[in-house]
Write a protein that holds these residues in place. Structure first.
Motif, PDB file in Angstrom:
ATOM      1  N   ASN A  10       0.789  -1.224   0.000  1.00 37.73           N
ATOM      2  CA  ASN A  10       0.000   0.000   0.000  1.00 37.73           C
ATOM      3  C   ASN A  10       0.829   1.287   0.000  1.00 37.73           C
ATOM      4  OD1 ASN A  10      -2.691   0.658  -0.388  1.00 37.73           O
ATOM      5  ND2 ASN A  10      -2.908   1.357   1.721  1.00 37.73           N
ATOM      6  N   ARG A  12       3.042   4.250  -1.646  1.00 34.45           N
ATOM      7  CA  ARG A  12       2.946   4.897  -2.948  1.00 34.45           C
ATOM      8  C   ARG A  12       4.336   5.244  -3.447  1.00 34.45           C
ATOM      9  NH1 ARG A  12      -1.537   4.313  -0.730  1.00 34.45           N
ATOM     10  NH2 ARG A  12      -3.487   4.797  -1.762  1.00 34.45           N
ATOM     11  N   ARG A  25       0.954   2.460  -6.690  1.00 36.59           N
ATOM     12  CA  ARG A  25       0.705   1.874  -5.373  1.00 36.59           C
ATOM     13  C   ARG A  25       1.185   0.444  -5.394  1.00 36.59           C
ATOM     14  NH1 ARG A  25      -3.809  -0.734  -2.501  1.00 36.59           N
ATOM     15  NH2 ARG A  25      -4.936  -0.865  -4.462  1.00 36.59           N
ATOM     16  N   GLU A  38      -2.068   4.439 -10.155  1.00 36.16           N
ATOM     17  CA  GLU A  38      -3.244   5.082  -9.559  1.00 36.16           C
ATOM     18  C   GLU A  38      -3.627   6.339 -10.316  1.00 36.16           C
ATOM     19  OE1 GLU A  38      -2.919   5.926  -5.371  1.00 36.16           O
ATOM     20  OE2 GLU A  38      -3.858   4.019  -4.920  1.00 36.16           O
ATOM     21  N   ILE A  93      -4.348  14.357  -1.920  1.00 32.10           N
ATOM     22  CA  ILE A  93      -4.397  12.920  -1.656  1.00 32.10           C
ATOM     23  C   ILE A  93      -3.958  12.629  -0.218  1.00 32.10           C
ATOM     24  CG2 ILE A  93      -3.412  10.679  -2.279  1.00 32.10           C
ATOM     25  CD1 ILE A  93      -3.210  11.817  -5.186  1.00 32.10           C
ATOM     26  N   CYS A  94      -2.898  13.289   0.233  1.00 26.26           N
ATOM     27  CA  CYS A  94      -2.414  13.088   1.606  1.00 26.26           C
ATOM     28  C   CYS A  94      -3.422  13.612   2.628  1.00 26.26           C
ATOM     29  CB  CYS A  94      -1.063  13.768   1.811  1.00 26.26           C
ATOM     30  SG  CYS A  94       0.297  12.906   1.027  1.00 26.26           S
ATOM     31  N   GLY A  96      -6.511  13.393   2.518  1.00 25.21           N
ATOM     32  CA  GLY A  96      -7.487  12.329   2.704  1.00 25.21           C
ATOM     33  C   GLY A  96      -6.878  11.119   3.396  1.00 25.21           C
ATOM     34  N   ASN A  97      -5.622  11.251   3.823  1.00 18.58           N
ATOM     35  CA  ASN A  97      -4.874  10.186   4.492  1.00 18.58           C
ATOM     36  C   ASN A  97      -4.766   8.914   3.650  1.00 18.58           C
ATOM     37  OD1 ASN A  97      -3.543  10.949   6.754  1.00 18.58           O
ATOM     38  ND2 ASN A  97      -5.306  10.686   8.105  1.00 18.58           N
ATOM     39  N   ASN A  98      -4.796   9.056   2.347  1.00 20.35           N
ATOM     40  CA  ASN A  98      -4.640   7.891   1.482  1.00 20.35           C
ATOM     41  C   ASN A  98      -3.185   7.466   1.343  1.00 20.35           C
ATOM     42  OD1 ASN A  98      -7.367   7.770   1.015  1.00 20.35           O
ATOM     43  ND2 ASN A  98      -7.275   9.076  -0.789  1.00 20.35           N
ATOM     44  N   GLN A 100       0.394   6.972   3.355  1.00 21.58           N
ATOM     45  CA  GLN A 100       1.159   6.950   4.607  1.00 21.58           C
ATOM     46  C   GLN A 100       2.655   6.960   4.318  1.00 21.58           C
ATOM     47  OE1 GLN A 100      -0.324   7.417   7.525  1.00 21.58           O
ATOM     48  NE2 GLN A 100      -2.176   7.542   6.292  1.00 21.58           N
TER      49      GLN A 100
END
Length: 148
Positions: A10, A12, A25, A38, A93-94, A96-98, A100
């Motif tokens: 997961n 990126r 991803r 993605e 994108i960050c 939205g905490n997508n 890490q």
């Protein structure tokens, strides 16, 4: 990439240059990398500066001395604007905490432009940087480069 760096499930990977960026991803494991595209970001056509600027550089006078001003590098400005756009998209994108963990892969100049454009929120997620130009490689070739 450094042997100590592990691209976990997961995580990126942003593979970019001054005109194109791929946000990938890892859908595989840390030991069996499997990257999935993605998002793709592409800059609009960026003509060379000589084709973008039609006027001669300006001139300045200081006392009895006259000198010309440097030609504006429109091509460079477009590249910096592209890096800023990519950084803004990563910010969203960050937020939205997508993301890490983020790995950056880009040539040195593009890495510098991206770093300069990124917010602290995005920079905190960067695990490693790899200064190679891989953006035009197929995804399976990118995987091979990152796995070695």
């Amino acid at each position: 990439m450094n042997q100590n760096i592990i691209i976990s499930y997961n995580a990126r990977v942003l593979v970019a240059d001054a005109r194109k960026a791929l946000l990938l991803r890892n859908v595989g494991t840390a030991s069996d990398l499997s990257l999935e595209v993605e998002q793709v970001f592409e800059a609009p056509h960026n003509a060379p500066t000589r084709q973008q600027g039609t006027d001669r550089p300006g001139r300045t006078a200081s006392g009895s001395h006259r000198s010309s001003l440097g030609q504006t590098d429109f091509h460079q400005l477009e590249e910096e604007q592209f890096s800023s756009m990519v950084a803004e998209k990563l910010e969203v994108i960050c937020a939205g905490n997508n993301i890490q963990k983020l790995f950056l892969v880009a040539p040195p100049k593009a890495l510098a432009d991206l770093r300069r454009a990124m917010s602290e929120t995005v920079r905190k997620r960067i695990v490693a940087e790899y200064d190679k130009d891989l953006v035009n490689f197929p995804v399976d070739e990118i995987e091979k480069h990152l796995a070695s």
